[in-house]
Motif scaffolding. Sequence first.
Motif, PDB file in Angstrom:
ATOM      1  N   ARG A 180     -49.649 -61.713 -56.926  1.00  0.00           N
ATOM      2  CA  ARG A 180     -48.543 -62.685 -56.836  1.00  0.00           C
ATOM      3  C   ARG A 180     -47.632 -62.561 -58.055  1.00  0.00           C
ATOM      4  N   THR A 181     -48.227 -62.309 -59.213  1.00  0.00           N
ATOM      5  CA  THR A 181     -47.426 -62.117 -60.426  1.00  0.00           C
ATOM      6  C   THR A 181     -46.557 -60.873 -60.299  1.00  0.00           C
ATOM      7  N   GLN A 182     -47.131 -59.775 -59.838  1.00  0.00           N
ATOM      8  CA  GLN A 182     -46.370 -58.524 -59.696  1.00  0.00           C
ATOM      9  C   GLN A 182     -45.198 -58.698 -58.735  1.00  0.00           C
ATOM     10  N   VAL A 183     -45.431 -59.361 -57.629  1.00  0.00           N
ATOM     11  CA  VAL A 183     -44.354 -59.583 -56.658  1.00  0.00           C
ATOM     12  C   VAL A 183     -43.301 -60.521 -57.255  1.00  0.00           C
ATOM     13  N   SER A 184     -43.732 -61.532 -57.973  1.00  0.00           N
ATOM     14  CA  SER A 184     -42.781 -62.441 -58.632  1.00  0.00           C
ATOM     15  C   SER A 184     -41.938 -61.688 -59.658  1.00  0.00           C
ATOM     16  N   GLN A 185     -42.542 -60.749 -60.367  1.00  0.00           N
ATOM     17  CA  GLN A 185     -41.798 -59.925 -61.324  1.00  0.00           C
ATOM     18  C   GLN A 185     -40.698 -59.146 -60.615  1.00  0.00           C
ATOM     19  N   LEU A 186     -41.001 -58.636 -59.446  1.00  0.00           N
ATOM     20  CA  LEU A 186     -40.003 -57.876 -58.693  1.00  0.00           C
ATOM     21  C   LEU A 186     -38.884 -58.782 -58.179  1.00  0.00           C
ATOM     22  N   TYR A 187     -39.225 -59.990 -57.751  1.00  0.00           N
ATOM     23  CA  TYR A 187     -38.184 -60.930 -57.322  1.00  0.00           C
ATOM     24  C   TYR A 187     -37.216 -61.220 -58.462  1.00  0.00           C
ATOM     25  N   VAL A 188     -37.742 -61.492 -59.636  1.00  0.00           N
ATOM     26  CA  VAL A 188     -36.893 -61.775 -60.794  1.00  0.00           C
ATOM     27  C   VAL A 188     -36.047 -60.543 -61.130  1.00  0.00           C
ATOM     28  N   SER A 189     -36.645 -59.368 -61.091  1.00  0.00           N
ATOM     29  CA  SER A 189     -35.960 -58.133 -61.471  1.00  0.00           C
ATOM     30  C   SER A 189     -34.947 -57.648 -60.449  1.00  0.00           C
ATOM     31  N   LEU A 190     -35.300 -57.730 -59.176  1.00  0.00           N
ATOM     32  CA  LEU A 190     -34.464 -57.147 -58.129  1.00  0.00           C
ATOM     33  C   LEU A 190     -33.505 -58.131 -57.471  1.00  0.00           C
ATOM     34  N   PHE A 191     -33.883 -59.409 -57.444  1.00  0.00           N
ATOM     35  CA  PHE A 191     -33.069 -60.399 -56.741  1.00  0.00           C
ATOM     36  C   PHE A 191     -32.493 -61.466 -57.665  1.00  0.00           C
ATOM     37  N   GLY A 192     -33.005 -61.527 -58.899  1.00  0.00           N
ATOM     38  CA  GLY A 192     -32.510 -62.529 -59.840  1.00  0.00           C
ATOM     39  C   GLY A 192     -32.873 -63.946 -59.466  1.00  0.00           C
ATOM     40  N   ARG A 193     -33.991 -64.084 -58.784  1.00  0.00           N
ATOM     41  CA  ARG A 193     -34.409 -65.420 -58.352  1.00  0.00           C
ATOM     42  C   ARG A 193     -35.920 -65.485 -58.194  1.00  0.00           C
ATOM     43  N   ALA A 194     -36.376 -66.691 -57.974  1.00  0.00           N
ATOM     44  CA  ALA A 194     -37.786 -66.896 -57.674  1.00  0.00           C
ATOM     45  C   ALA A 194     -38.046 -66.483 -56.222  1.00  0.00           C
ATOM     46  N   PRO A 195     -39.273 -66.142 -55.907  1.00  0.00           N
ATOM     47  CA  PRO A 195     -39.580 -65.875 -54.506  1.00  0.00           C
ATOM     48  C   PRO A 195     -39.670 -67.180 -53.733  1.00  0.00           C
ATOM     49  N   ASP A 196     -39.178 -67.155 -52.509  1.00  0.00           N
ATOM     50  CA  ASP A 196     -39.468 -68.267 -51.611  1.00  0.00           C
ATOM     51  C   ASP A 196     -40.912 -68.089 -51.170  1.00  0.00           C
ATOM     52  N   SER A 197     -41.526 -69.148 -50.735  1.00  0.00           N
ATOM     53  CA  SER A 197     -42.941 -69.117 -50.386  1.00  0.00           C
ATOM     54  C   SER A 197     -43.247 -68.080 -49.307  1.00  0.00           C
TER      55      SER A 197
ATOM     56  N   GLN B 125     -45.602 -73.004 -54.745  1.00  0.00           N
ATOM     57  CA  GLN B 125     -45.493 -74.431 -54.419  1.00  0.00           C
ATOM     58  C   GLN B 125     -44.626 -74.691 -53.187  1.00  0.00           C
ATOM     59  N   GLY B 126     -44.375 -73.660 -52.407  1.00  0.00           N
ATOM     60  CA  GLY B 126     -43.644 -73.844 -51.157  1.00  0.00           C
ATOM     61  C   GLY B 126     -42.138 -73.801 -51.299  1.00  0.00           C
ATOM     62  N   GLY B 127     -41.647 -73.217 -52.377  1.00  0.00           N
ATOM     63  CA  GLY B 127     -40.208 -73.132 -52.594  1.00  0.00           C
ATOM     64  C   GLY B 127     -39.495 -72.371 -51.490  1.00  0.00           C
ATOM     65  N   ASN B 128     -38.208 -72.704 -51.286  1.00  0.00           N
ATOM     66  CA  ASN B 128     -37.422 -72.033 -50.252  1.00  0.00           C
ATOM     67  C   ASN B 128     -36.312 -71.195 -50.883  1.00  0.00           C
ATOM     68  N   VAL B 129     -35.644 -70.390 -50.067  1.00  0.00           N
ATOM     69  CA  VAL B 129     -34.598 -69.500 -50.554  1.00  0.00           C
ATOM     70  C   VAL B 129     -33.450 -70.295 -51.177  1.00  0.00           C
ATOM     71  N   ALA B 130     -33.113 -71.428 -50.568  1.00  0.00           N
ATOM     72  CA  ALA B 130     -31.960 -72.210 -51.023  1.00  0.00           C
ATOM     73  C   ALA B 130     -32.046 -72.597 -52.499  1.00  0.00           C
ATOM     74  N   GLY B 131     -33.228 -72.905 -52.986  1.00  0.00           N
ATOM     75  CA  GLY B 131     -33.379 -73.330 -54.377  1.00  0.00           C
ATOM     76  C   GLY B 131     -33.926 -72.272 -55.309  1.00  0.00           C
ATOM     77  N   ALA B 132     -34.121 -71.063 -54.811  1.00  0.00           N
ATOM     78  CA  ALA B 132     -34.818 -70.024 -55.571  1.00  0.00           C
ATOM     79  C   ALA B 132     -34.055 -69.537 -56.802  1.00  0.00           C
ATOM     80  N   THR B 133     -32.744 -69.509 -56.737  1.00  0.00           N
ATOM     81  CA  THR B 133     -31.958 -69.081 -57.898  1.00  0.00           C
ATOM     82  C   THR B 133     -31.900 -70.199 -58.927  1.00  0.00           C
ATOM     83  N   ALA B 134     -31.657 -71.408 -58.451  1.00  0.00           N
ATOM     84  CA  ALA B 134     -31.572 -72.571 -59.348  1.00  0.00           C
ATOM     85  C   ALA B 134     -32.888 -72.818 -60.071  1.00  0.00           C
ATOM     86  N   ALA B 135     -33.998 -72.438 -59.465  1.00  0.00           N
ATOM     87  CA  ALA B 135     -35.309 -72.655 -60.082  1.00  0.00           C
ATOM     88  C   ALA B 135     -35.421 -71.992 -61.444  1.00  0.00           C
ATOM     89  N   LEU B 136     -34.692 -70.900 -61.644  1.00  0.00           N
ATOM     90  CA  LEU B 136     -34.771 -70.150 -62.897  1.00  0.00           C
ATOM     91  C   LEU B 136     -33.632 -70.474 -63.864  1.00  0.00           C
TER      92      LEU B 136
END
Length: 167
Positions: free
Chosen positions: A9-26, A142-153
């Motif tokens: 989960r950490t590795q995938v989260s690292q890729l979301y931050v690196s490639l998409f500039g946001r948190a992963p949605d659940s 925690q069940g985050g969605n795409v809509a708030g994924a950028t704002a989360a960071l």
Amino acid sequence: MAVITTAMRTQVSQLYVSLFGRAPDSEGLGFWVDSLANTSGQTIAKIAQSMYDTAPARAYYPLFATPEEVVTTFYTNVLGRAPDAEGLTFWVAEYKAAATKGAFFDKLVSAVVNYTGTDAAGVKSKALFTNKVAVAQYYGEQGGNVAGATAALAGVTDAAASVDTAK
């Protein structure tokens, strides 16, 4: 069925931050971690390539971007600073030599995560990335969605307190 780990989960989260500039949605976090865990021969570099090939990555890394632009975008958006001349030259060469873009991003993320140097900018960048990933992973778990994924960071900095505030 393979075991899904926190490290995955950490590795995938690292890729979301690196490639998409946001948190992963659940749902996305679950999809990519499941793919990593349950696809024979799957590696984090292959997951990175699959993620790189998606539309959200194009927003950060357009197909027309030069290697210099890709490296500069990573430094600016992920590490919070412009690349130094030596780093830019090194990573552009790595980008050009990489077998795939996924392999390049896997190597780049690994270099940040495993940084043990004492350069102040490098230490600060590692802390910023580590904090962004911690918040991103928490958001996805925690069940985050795409809509708030950028704002989360949005408020995450290199200061440890920013992680607690963002969570």
